[in-house]
Motif scaffolding. Structure first.
Motif, PDB file in Angstrom:
ATOM      1  N   TRP A 115       0.851  -1.191   0.000  1.00  0.00           N
ATOM      2  CA  TRP A 115       0.000   0.000   0.000  1.00  0.00           C
ATOM      3  C   TRP A 115       0.890   1.245   0.000  1.00  0.00           C
ATOM      4  O   TRP A 115       2.074   1.159   0.313  1.00  0.00           O
ATOM      5  N   PRO A 116       0.340   2.397  -0.319  1.00  0.00           N
ATOM      6  CA  PRO A 116       1.139   3.619  -0.152  1.00  0.00           C
ATOM      7  C   PRO A 116       1.566   3.749   1.316  1.00  0.00           C
ATOM      8  O   PRO A 116       0.743   3.537   2.215  1.00  0.00           O
ATOM      9  N   GLN A 117       2.836   4.021   1.507  1.00  0.00           N
ATOM     10  CA  GLN A 117       3.364   4.112   2.877  1.00  0.00           C
ATOM     11  C   GLN A 117       3.446   5.562   3.326  1.00  0.00           C
ATOM     12  O   GLN A 117       3.663   6.432   2.492  1.00  0.00           O
ATOM     13  N   PRO A 118       3.326   5.874   4.574  1.00  0.00           N
ATOM     14  CA  PRO A 118       3.087   4.954   5.683  1.00  0.00           C
ATOM     15  C   PRO A 118       1.623   4.525   5.746  1.00  0.00           C
ATOM     16  O   PRO A 118       0.743   5.231   5.257  1.00  0.00           O
ATOM     17  N   VAL A 119       1.398   3.367   6.372  1.00  0.00           N
ATOM     18  CA  VAL A 119       0.033   2.928   6.676  1.00  0.00           C
ATOM     19  C   VAL A 119      -0.215   3.329   8.126  1.00  0.00           C
ATOM     20  O   VAL A 119       0.547   2.954   9.018  1.00  0.00           O
ATOM     21  N   ARG A 120      -1.240   4.126   8.321  1.00  0.00           N
ATOM     22  CA  ARG A 120      -1.487   4.651   9.682  1.00  0.00           C
ATOM     23  C   ARG A 120      -2.788   4.066  10.207  1.00  0.00           C
ATOM     24  O   ARG A 120      -3.857   4.253   9.644  1.00  0.00           O
ATOM     25  N   HIS A 153      -7.910  -0.750  29.295  1.00  0.00           N
ATOM     26  CA  HIS A 153      -8.212  -0.441  27.895  1.00  0.00           C
ATOM     27  C   HIS A 153      -7.265   0.625  27.371  1.00  0.00           C
ATOM     28  O   HIS A 153      -6.853   1.517  28.115  1.00  0.00           O
ATOM     29  N   GLN A 154      -6.948   0.503  26.115  1.00  0.00           N
ATOM     30  CA  GLN A 154      -6.064   1.492  25.486  1.00  0.00           C
ATOM     31  C   GLN A 154      -6.622   1.936  24.145  1.00  0.00           C
ATOM     32  O   GLN A 154      -7.270   1.162  23.451  1.00  0.00           O
ATOM     33  N   VAL A 155      -6.317   3.190  23.813  1.00  0.00           N
ATOM     34  CA  VAL A 155      -6.426   3.659  22.437  1.00  0.00           C
ATOM     35  C   VAL A 155      -5.013   3.563  21.890  1.00  0.00           C
ATOM     36  O   VAL A 155      -4.053   3.928  22.578  1.00  0.00           O
ATOM     37  N   ASP A 156      -4.878   3.065  20.686  1.00  0.00           N
ATOM     38  CA  ASP A 156      -3.545   2.810  20.173  1.00  0.00           C
ATOM     39  C   ASP A 156      -3.434   3.276  18.725  1.00  0.00           C
ATOM     40  O   ASP A 156      -4.338   3.059  17.929  1.00  0.00           O
ATOM     41  N   TYR A 157      -2.330   3.946  18.415  1.00  0.00           N
ATOM     42  CA  TYR A 157      -2.105   4.462  17.063  1.00  0.00           C
ATOM     43  C   TYR A 157      -0.743   3.985  16.576  1.00  0.00           C
ATOM     44  O   TYR A 157       0.227   4.009  17.351  1.00  0.00           O
ATOM     45  N   GLU A 158      -0.662   3.544  15.335  1.00  0.00           N
ATOM     46  CA  GLU A 158       0.613   3.081  14.780  1.00  0.00           C
ATOM     47  C   GLU A 158       0.771   3.609  13.345  1.00  0.00           C
ATOM     48  O   GLU A 158      -0.169   3.533  12.554  1.00  0.00           O
ATOM     49  N   ALA A 159       1.962   4.135  13.046  1.00  0.00           N
ATOM     50  CA  ALA A 159       2.275   4.582  11.680  1.00  0.00           C
ATOM     51  C   ALA A 159       3.408   3.699  11.168  1.00  0.00           C
ATOM     52  O   ALA A 159       4.515   3.721  11.710  1.00  0.00           O
ATOM     53  N   LEU A 160       3.090   2.890  10.140  1.00  0.00           N
ATOM     54  CA  LEU A 160       4.016   1.831   9.726  1.00  0.00           C
ATOM     55  C   LEU A 160       4.549   2.041   8.319  1.00  0.00           C
ATOM     56  O   LEU A 160       3.848   2.562   7.440  1.00  0.00           O
ATOM     57  N   GLY A 161       5.784   1.583   8.101  1.00  0.00           N
ATOM     58  CA  GLY A 161       6.298   1.495   6.743  1.00  0.00           C
ATOM     59  C   GLY A 161       7.259   2.590   6.334  1.00  0.00           C
ATOM     60  O   GLY A 161       7.729   2.582   5.203  1.00  0.00           O
ATOM     61  N   LEU A 162       7.537   3.536   7.220  1.00  0.00           N
ATOM     62  CA  LEU A 162       8.430   4.626   6.860  1.00  0.00           C
ATOM     63  C   LEU A 162       9.213   5.038   8.110  1.00  0.00           C
ATOM     64  O   LEU A 162       8.615   5.221   9.165  1.00  0.00           O
ATOM     65  N   SER A 163      10.551   5.124   7.964  1.00  0.00           N
ATOM     66  CA  SER A 163      11.341   5.547   9.122  1.00  0.00           C
ATOM     67  C   SER A 163      11.728   7.001   8.928  1.00  0.00           C
ATOM     68  O   SER A 163      12.732   7.303   8.293  1.00  0.00           O
ATOM     69  N   ASP A 164      10.887   7.867   9.418  1.00  0.00           N
ATOM     70  CA  ASP A 164      11.116   9.297   9.233  1.00  0.00           C
ATOM     71  C   ASP A 164      10.706  10.000  10.526  1.00  0.00           C
ATOM     72  O   ASP A 164       9.598   9.763  11.024  1.00  0.00           O
ATOM     73  N   PRO A 165      11.572  10.865  11.064  1.00  0.00           N
ATOM     74  CA  PRO A 165      11.231  11.534  12.328  1.00  0.00           C
ATOM     75  C   PRO A 165       9.949  12.360  12.241  1.00  0.00           C
ATOM     76  O   PRO A 165       9.333  12.679  13.259  1.00  0.00           O
ATOM     77  N   LEU A 166       9.539  12.661  11.012  1.00  0.00           N
ATOM     78  CA  LEU A 166       8.294  13.397  10.821  1.00  0.00           C
ATOM     79  C   LEU A 166       7.111  12.618  11.408  1.00  0.00           C
ATOM     80  O   LEU A 166       6.196  13.197  12.001  1.00  0.00           O
ATOM     81  N   LEU A 167       7.167  11.288  11.233  1.00  0.00           N
ATOM     82  CA  LEU A 167       6.069  10.447  11.740  1.00  0.00           C
ATOM     83  C   LEU A 167       6.068  10.400  13.262  1.00  0.00           C
ATOM     84  O   LEU A 167       5.012  10.311  13.886  1.00  0.00           O
ATOM     85  N   ASP A 168       7.268  10.443  13.854  1.00  0.00           N
ATOM     86  CA  ASP A 168       7.358  10.442  15.315  1.00  0.00           C
ATOM     87  C   ASP A 168       6.750  11.730  15.849  1.00  0.00           C
ATOM     88  O   ASP A 168       5.970  11.721  16.810  1.00  0.00           O
ATOM     89  N   ALA A 169       7.120  12.847  15.207  1.00  0.00           N
ATOM     90  CA  ALA A 169       6.596  14.147  15.654  1.00  0.00           C
ATOM     91  C   ALA A 169       5.078  14.193  15.476  1.00  0.00           C
ATOM     92  O   ALA A 169       4.357  14.688  16.350  1.00  0.00           O
ATOM     93  N   GLU A 170       4.604  13.649  14.368  1.00  0.00           N
ATOM     94  CA  GLU A 170       3.156  13.654  14.136  1.00  0.00           C
ATOM     95  C   GLU A 170       2.428  12.815  15.190  1.00  0.00           C
ATOM     96  O   GLU A 170       1.380  13.219  15.713  1.00  0.00           O
ATOM     97  N   ALA A 171       3.008  11.640  15.501  1.00  0.00           N
ATOM     98  CA  ALA A 171       2.375  10.767  16.503  1.00  0.00           C
ATOM     99  C   ALA A 171       2.281  11.485  17.857  1.00  0.00           C
ATOM    100  O   ALA A 171       1.243  11.451  18.522  1.00  0.00           O
ATOM    101  N   ILE A 172       3.361  12.148  18.251  1.00  0.00           N
ATOM    102  CA  ILE A 172       3.358  12.866  19.537  1.00  0.00           C
ATOM    103  C   ILE A 172       2.323  13.988  19.492  1.00  0.00           C
ATOM    104  O   ILE A 172       1.542  14.176  20.433  1.00  0.00           O
ATOM    105  N   ALA A 173       2.300  14.714  18.374  1.00  0.00           N
ATOM    106  CA  ALA A 173       1.344  15.827  18.252  1.00  0.00           C
ATOM    107  C   ALA A 173      -0.094  15.310  18.314  1.00  0.00           C
ATOM    108  O   ALA A 173      -0.954  15.925  18.958  1.00  0.00           O
TER     109      ALA A 173
END
Ligand code: AMP
Length: 431
Positions: free
Chosen positions: A107-112, A134-154
């Motif tokens: 699929w087009p990456q990342p898959v979120r 119980h947890q809410v859980d979010y994962e962004a897969l398929g790309l190693s870019d600090p942009l995704l880390d910053a987005e996840a935190i935001a």
């Protein structure tokens, strides 16, 4: 009469009137629906994975030296063929397993992806720690870019803030690349080795297996020794690549205006984390327990027998978040009240009331009385429910084919035929 059966300690029933706030259904719904709105609004897609998997998914995922495996915190059972299964102690490994199994790599990456649901850990009974939470859980897969880390935190911070939480602190660290961690663990092993006898029982095992986890220990004995030995932080051991990555995450967060503090000592409970790791803390919950946490796990997919799939994500503990919301006095959105409360005045009107309610639903939020009562009692009931109208059907109404409808605020009362009732509720008055 036999002993009345009860729920297993550490598990909870979630319903509106529950005694303890974190188990009240409206707060649960508020958290889950807000998180869903934020995450869907950011283009993430919902996934539900099974709540149990083959044991290996979690064993390989969380790592053999993590507390979950070492302290036997997983609920493990056998299927009929004797294969070991486990209730999920965390959602990330299942999501990575699903990504690989369904070929999401093409699929087009990342898959979120995001999910929410129960998590199971056989932890010792403690306040605020449950066997099923119980947890809410979010994962962004398929790309190693600090942009995704910053987005996840935001996104994580946005969920907390949208809920109305104020006293938050994001602690950001990096656990480096595996080779950085090897060097750091070796350093800690040499530092703590001679003092092993001064450590708590749990941490004594960690000296060999996973010395980084000593730093995270809740034992006062361990913390006293740590204060004395003053180990250098993980951040001081980052190689150039991990260091650059960490700096970029910081830069991106600065640009996004997301506040954080760098915690050079941050370590996370699961073995699969690399590079970025973070926790969100809340003043009311106390420094030792995080409201939620996240991190990057670029090697996890390979541990599960898949191709290299970098990933970053977070988990938000719902019960602990509910406690924080209660402590800050955040008001929950009001539950919708019925527009119309329809009451039967005699036995024969019961089915008439239900039939009319079913005609008006779902356009109109209609609740009904199930047992005949006097108009006065029905009125009281309608007021208690916060309804806008009360309607009665008795012998007289049945004979005339009408409903007696009273507007609870104005007191205006009239007899309406079902068709008139329909057009009344289609009018602007109830919109
Ligand atoms: P972890 O997967 O250990 O990083 O946990 C993520 C979040 O889940 C924590 O910050 C807590 O909010 C919550 N959590 C973890 N363990 C428990 C538990 N036993 N009971 C309730 N909430 C928990």
């Amino acid at each position: 009469m036999g002993l009345m059966l009860k729920a297993v300690p550490g598990t909870n029933d979630i319903f509106a009137q529950a005694k303890e706030y974190p188990f009240r259904e409206p707060v649960f719904r508020y958290i889950v629906s807000t998180a869903e709105e934020v995450l869907r609004g950011a283009g993430a897609q919902m996934v539900y994975t099974p709540i149990f998997e083959y044991l290996e998914v979690f064993q390989k995922g969380v790592g053999l030296t993590s507390d979950i495996v070492v302290k036997k915190e997983m609920f493990v059972f056998e299927d009929r063929g004797g294969r070991l299964l486990a209730l999920r102690p965390e959602p990330t490994a299942s999501i990575v397993r699903a990504y690989n199994e369904h070929g999401m790599k093409v699929w087009p990456q990342p898959v979120r992806l995001f999910t929410w649901g129960p998590i199971f850990r056989g932890e010792r009974q403690q306040k605020g720690r449950y066997k099923q939470f119980h947890q809410v859980d979010y994962e962004a897969l398929g790309l190693s870019d600090p942009l995704l880390d910053a987005e996840a935190i935001a996104l994580m911070v946005r969920i907390y803030k949208t809920l109305g939480l104020k006293h938050l602190e994001v602690k950001l660290g990096s656990v480096g690349d595996p080779e950085d961690r090897l060097r750091y663990n070796q350093y800690l092993r040499e530092l703590f080795g001679p003092y092993a006898k001064d450590l708590s029982e749990d941490s004594r095992v960690r000296v060999e297996a996973n010395p980084m986890r000593i730093l995270d220990s809740k034992s006062e004995r361990d913390q006293a020794l740590i204060a004395e030995l003053q180990p250098k932080p993980m951040l001081a051991f980052l190689g150039p690549a991990a260091q650059k990555f960490h700096q970029q995450v910081c830069n991106y967060l600065d640009r996004l205006g997301v506040a954080y503090t760098v915690d050079p000592n941050l370590v996370r409970g699961l073995d699969y984390y690399v590079r970025t790791a973070w926790e969100v803390h809340h003043a009311g919950i106390g420094a030792k327990s995080a409201l939620g946490g996240g991190g990057r796990y670029d090697g996890l997919s390979e541990m599960l027998g898949g191709p290299p799939v970098p990933g970053v994500g977070f988990g938000i503990g719902i019960e602990r978040l509910a406690i924080a919301l209660e402590q800050e006095g955040v008001a929950l959105p009001a539950d919708p009240c019925p527009t119309l409360y329809l009451a039967p005045l005699d036995e024969a009107a019961k089915i008439e009331v239900l039939a009319l309610a079913e005609q008006l639903r779902p356009k109109v939020n209609v609740e009904i009385g199930y047992t005949p009562k006097s108009p006065r009692k029905a009125l009281e009931e309608a007021l208690k429910k916060g309804a806008r109208y009360v309607g009665f059907i008795g012998e007289d109404e049945r004979a005339r084919g009408v409903v007696t409808l009273k507007h609870l605020e104005t007191g205006e009362q009239r007899a309406l035929e079902p068709l008139q009732l329909h057009s009344l509720f289609e009018g602007p008055e109830i919109k």
